[in-house]
Design an enzyme around this catalytic site. Structure first.
Site, short mmCIF file in Angstrom:
data_model
loop_
_atom_site.label_atom_id
_atom_site.label_comp_id
_atom_site.label_asym_id
_atom_site.label_seq_id
_atom_site.Cartn_x
_atom_site.Cartn_y
_atom_site.Cartn_z
N GLU A 370 11.40 26.67 -2.94
CA GLU A 370 10.03 27.11 -2.70
C GLU A 370 9.80 27.34 -1.21
O GLU A 370 10.20 26.51 -0.38
CB GLU A 370 9.03 26.05 -3.17
CG GLU A 370 8.99 25.82 -4.65
CD GLU A 370 8.00 24.74 -5.06
OE1 GLU A 370 7.54 24.78 -6.21
OE2 GLU A 370 7.70 23.86 -4.23
N CYS A 371 9.18 28.43 -0.87
CA CYS A 371 8.69 28.73 0.47
C CYS A 371 9.75 28.49 1.55
O CYS A 371 10.64 29.31 1.72
CB CYS A 371 7.42 27.93 0.75
SG CYS A 371 6.37 28.66 2.04
N GLY A 372 9.70 27.38 2.28
CA GLY A 372 10.70 27.13 3.31
C GLY A 372 12.10 27.12 2.75
O GLY A 372 13.05 27.63 3.36
#
Length: 504
Positions: A370-372
């Site tokens: 997710e994301c990072g």
């Protein structure tokens, strides 16, 4: 201030006792975080077990809470999860606490909707039947402060504003003026206030903030906030308000049938109730999920990890920043969000980690990011200074930081294909908050993970290939319980396949 006997020594039955307050603000920047942290530290100093909660999908404030209380902080979100789940989660997480302090989000009535309460601090106060302590920034105000409090009280009669703390008073006489005005017009006690003090200002929520918390650089601020609250607020009266909170409202019993498609249930809240707790004894053959956890990867909802454990996984944390590689016993990998751009050089230098991600993906190991974590799976990451750092190369894209925020807000994601978490057409709820953008190689085939729906409309998002699934959305597994079970099942299947005897 009089000392009191902690509940754990009083003989009172803790499961029936939920002393609690919600710290709400008139708006963002009113000072509720300062007040929350000061109260948490002040009551912790008195020997109380203080449990911190944050309303909404925030990761930075819970990190503050954990640093101040020494306990895992929890998020409560009335849009991403159901009301029964939220209530049960709150009850379970506060069971051994002598005081629960819930920090609100934005202003008291600010949430997902312009004409409703969904996702707001006010809705959380109603669901949990909790008294609200309202923080009012009274800079450049006198009697007008009373009008602000009166309006907030009258907008929703079900919200009980039990007390007011005024913030950023200019002088003792200014404090007395606003206190008198509020109490006369609203009948709500003003139990204290804080003077204007630059040393109480929380640093801007920049992307290096959580590493600063982990290094202990904000301890002086936390201590100063506690000193200011102890000196300027009637903590004994505040504790009495918390202790006077009624028993938590009953919530429906949890059954396996409740683990239906949460997001598709719309307003049918019972369809998003929590699953029954599994036996805590892990079977020998539990699949192992390696979870990256350090200053670069720290955006996880505590209950997301707990739901994976309930589904049968054994979670092993590891730290790429400390030089850790993928644990050899891993049957799956979970890369959460965080601040990889702040540590891009260190991550790139850990060749065992980034090489291990690529090897795991090529071997078919379930890999969810997710994301990072999504950014780290790209070929390169360009930081804010323009430096380009080599990443894992699992995804045919370049992650590039930019000065302007790229996305912020709630998301409902619908699976476009069967994946690690969802079957095609199933949904999860979550949110996005990031400053980076992903630039995909146009010559490479790309299969999107989701159709992502937010306030600005819908668009395809993320990346899906084999057992690799990655996207910007931070999803909440309690919005669709089969997602956790599906991920764990994929890891179990991988474990069984890799340990199967070689055919003769």
């Amino acid at each position: 201030m009089n000392e009191r006997v902690p509940f754990r020594e009083s003989g009172l039955p803790l499961p029936q006792y939920r002393p609690r307050i919600i710290v709400a603000g008139t708006g963002s920047g009113s000072g509720k975080t300062t007040v929350t942290l000061g109260l948490m530290r002040a009551f912790s100093r008195r020997g109380l077990r203080v449990q911190g909660f944050k309303c909404g999908p925030d990761y930075i404030d819970p990190a503050y809470h954990a640093a101040v209380t020494g306990r895992t902080a929890r998020n409560l979100d009335s849009w991403m999860t159901s009301h029964p789940y939220l209530l049960q989660y709150f009850a379970g997480s506060s069971e051994d606490a002598e005081l629960s302090v819930v920090e609100g989000v934005m202003g008291l009535y600010d949430g997902k909707e312009a004409d409703g309460l969904t996702g707001s601090t006010a809705e959380l106060a109603i669901i949990t039947d909790s008294p609200v302590v309202l923080v009012v920034d009274v800079r450049s105000m006198g009697r007008s402060a009373a009008a602000v409090v009166l309006g907030l009280r009258q907008l929703e009669p079900r919200v009980r504003i039990a007390a007011v703390i005024v913030n950023r008073c200019g002088s003792a006489s200014h404090y007395l003026t606003v206190k008198t005005a509020i109490e006369a017009a609203c009948g709500i006690p003003v139990i204290g206030g804080l003077m204007r003090d630059a040393a109480l200002d929380i640093p801007e929520r920049h992307l290096g903030l959580l590493p600063a918390v982990e290094r202990g650089e904000l301890e002086a601020l936390f201590g100063h906030a506690a000193d200011a609250l102890a000196a300027g607020v009637d903590l004994e009266q505040l504790l009495q308000i918390a202790q006077s909170a009624p028993p938590l409202p009953p919530c429906p019993a949890v059954t396996a049938a409740d683990a239906s498609d949460a997001a598709s249930a719309g307003s049918t809240e019972a369809a998003r109730s929590a699953p029954a707790a599994a036996d805590t004894a892990m079977p020998v053959q539990s699949p192992v999920i390696a979870v990256a956890q350090d200053a670069a990867f720290n955006f996880y909802y505590a209950d997301n990890l707990e739901l994976l454990g309930r589904a049968g996984a054994r979670l092993i944390p590891f730290s790429p920043l400390r030089g850790d590689q993928i644990p050899p016993e891993a049957d799956g990998i979970y890369l959460g969000g965080g601040f990889p751009e702040e540590f891009a050089a260190e991550i790139s230098a850990n060749t065992g980690f980034i090489g291990g991600l690529l090897a795991a993906a090529e071997a078919g190991m379930p890999l969810y990011a997710e994301c990072g974590g999504y950014m780290v799976l790209a070929r390169t990451l360009t930081d804010r200074a323009g430096a380009v750092h080599r990443m894992a190369g699992v995804i045919p894209a370049r992650a590039v930081m930019q000065e302007r925020r790229a996305a912020l807000g709630y998301r409902e994601v619908t699976a476009l294909q069967d994946s690690l978490l969802l079957k095609r057409g199933e949904r999860l709820r979550g949110h996005e908050f990031h400053y980076s953008v992903m630039h995909y190689d146009e010559l490479e085939d790309r299969q999107y993970a989701y159709e992502s729906k937010g306030r600005g409309g819908s668009r395809p998002e993320g990346y899906l290939r084999g057992n690799v699934m990655a996207a910007y959305a931070h999803v909440h597994l309690a919005s669709h319980f089969p997602a956790a079970e599906r991920f764990v099942s994929a890891c179990r299947f991988y474990r069984e396949r890799k340990t199967a005897p070689f055919p003769q």
